[in-house]
Enzyme design. Sequence first.
Site, PDB file in Angstrom:
ATOM      1  N   GLY A  88       2.449   2.078  10.747  1.00  0.00           N
ATOM      2  CA  GLY A  88       3.457   3.131  10.602  1.00  0.00           C
ATOM      3  C   GLY A  88       4.143   3.507  11.899  1.00  0.00           C
ATOM      4  CE  LYS A 131      -0.151   3.344   4.619  1.00  0.00           C
ATOM      5  NZ  LYS A 131      -0.042   3.439   6.062  1.00  0.00           N
ATOM      6  CD  GLU A 143      -3.525  -2.459   7.211  1.00  0.00           C
ATOM      7  OE1 GLU A 143      -2.409  -2.695   6.747  1.00  0.00           O
ATOM      8  OE2 GLU A 143      -4.152  -1.415   6.970  1.00  0.00           O
ATOM      9  CB  SER A 176       5.011  -1.983  11.904  1.00  0.00           C
ATOM     10  OG  SER A 176       4.644  -0.634  12.151  1.00  0.00           O
ATOM     11  CG  ASN A 188      -1.701   1.239   1.416  1.00  0.00           C
ATOM     12  OD1 ASN A 188      -1.790   2.058   0.495  1.00  0.00           O
ATOM     13  ND2 ASN A 188      -2.286   1.418   2.593  1.00  0.00           N
ATOM     14  CG  HIS A 195      -5.827   2.086   4.970  1.00  0.00           C
ATOM     15  ND1 HIS A 195      -5.393   3.044   5.846  1.00  0.00           N
ATOM     16  CD2 HIS A 195      -4.844   1.153   4.903  1.00  0.00           C
ATOM     17  CE1 HIS A 195      -4.172   2.709   6.274  1.00  0.00           C
ATOM     18  NE2 HIS A 195      -3.825   1.574   5.717  1.00  0.00           N
ATOM     19  CD  GLU A 229      -2.878   5.631   6.552  1.00  0.00           C
ATOM     20  OE1 GLU A 229      -2.824   5.702   5.310  1.00  0.00           O
ATOM     21  OE2 GLU A 229      -1.986   5.085   7.241  1.00  0.00           O
TER      22      GLU A 229
HETATM   23  P1  PGA Z   1       2.743   0.184   7.591  1.00  0.00           P
HETATM   24  O1  PGA Z   1       1.318   0.452   6.924  1.00  0.00           O
HETATM   25  O2  PGA Z   1       3.255  -1.125   7.022  1.00  0.00           O
HETATM   26  O3  PGA Z   1       3.590   1.352   7.191  1.00  0.00           O
HETATM   27  O4  PGA Z   1       2.524   0.078   9.060  1.00  0.00           O
HETATM   28  C1  PGA Z   1       0.404  -0.591   6.722  1.00  0.00           C
HETATM   29  C2  PGA Z   1      -0.874  -0.058   6.119  1.00  0.00           C
HETATM   30  O5  PGA Z   1      -1.298   1.049   6.478  1.00  0.00           O
HETATM   31  O6  PGA Z   1      -1.504  -0.718   5.273  1.00  0.00           O
END
Ligand code: PGA
Length: 247
Positions: free
Chosen positions: A171, A11, A165, A211, A9, A93, A95
């Site tokens: 992140g 982003k 998630e 992560s 992903n 997601h 976000e």
């Molecule tokens: P990350 O993000 O691997 O940077 O933690 C995962 C995601 O948001 O899908």
Amino acid sequence: MRTPIIAGNWKMHKTIGEATEMVRKLEELVADSSVEVVICAPFTSLSSLSALGLNKVKLGAQNMFFADQGAYTGEISAAMLLDAGCEYVILGHSERREIFKEDDELINKKVLKALEAGLKPILCVGETLKQRKAGETEKVVVEQTTKGLAGVSPEQISQVVIAYEPIWAIGTGETSDGNDANQVIAAIRQAAAELFNPELAGQVRIQYGGSVKPGNVKEFMDQPEIDGALVGGASLNAEDFVGIINY
Ligand code: PGA
């Protein structure tokens, strides 16, 4: 047998030039992998990536709207994503849920439209730190799963990928441990079994995300309920992402 699926992903990262450079590399480096590999790139790069004529790497988008067309400034339809070469679309997601205030009802409409159009949704679910501390993790993910999948038909469910998630792990460098993620994912699969039946739920691929790195991916992939990973930060760099795919 569920084929493992590892999706990046990206982003809001990478110009068209940066995206094509990395996907070209990836296409060579993972050509022989038995894992399904997906890159969810920004909308602007998708058609250029598709024009590379990819054999191994599949393309996904990071969002879409549920209407077919119309006065929805800034939105993208399922048909547009198919036209740009997508097979997958990330929906719900955290976000999108947190920053753009998407709720389960809206996400469900998107899931249904994606399936109707022939796109495979990657439906994201996950709890906040506060919910985890309050012992609400399973309740939250089961509710998000049940609401997100409302109205999906038994014929469609095998096309759905779910990504668990935990929001506090995205992140942040914090990760759930393999056992814990496996247990939550088992609860998500149980919720799907209640909506459909155990056999159909057994066909749904459920990823862990948050992560994921080359150094911790195996801990998750070794778990019986975990069928893949949704990777943010570590998918931006070919070496790290290949390390994850070759867990
Ligand atoms: P990350 O993000 O691997 O940077 O933690 C995962 C995601 O948001 O899908």
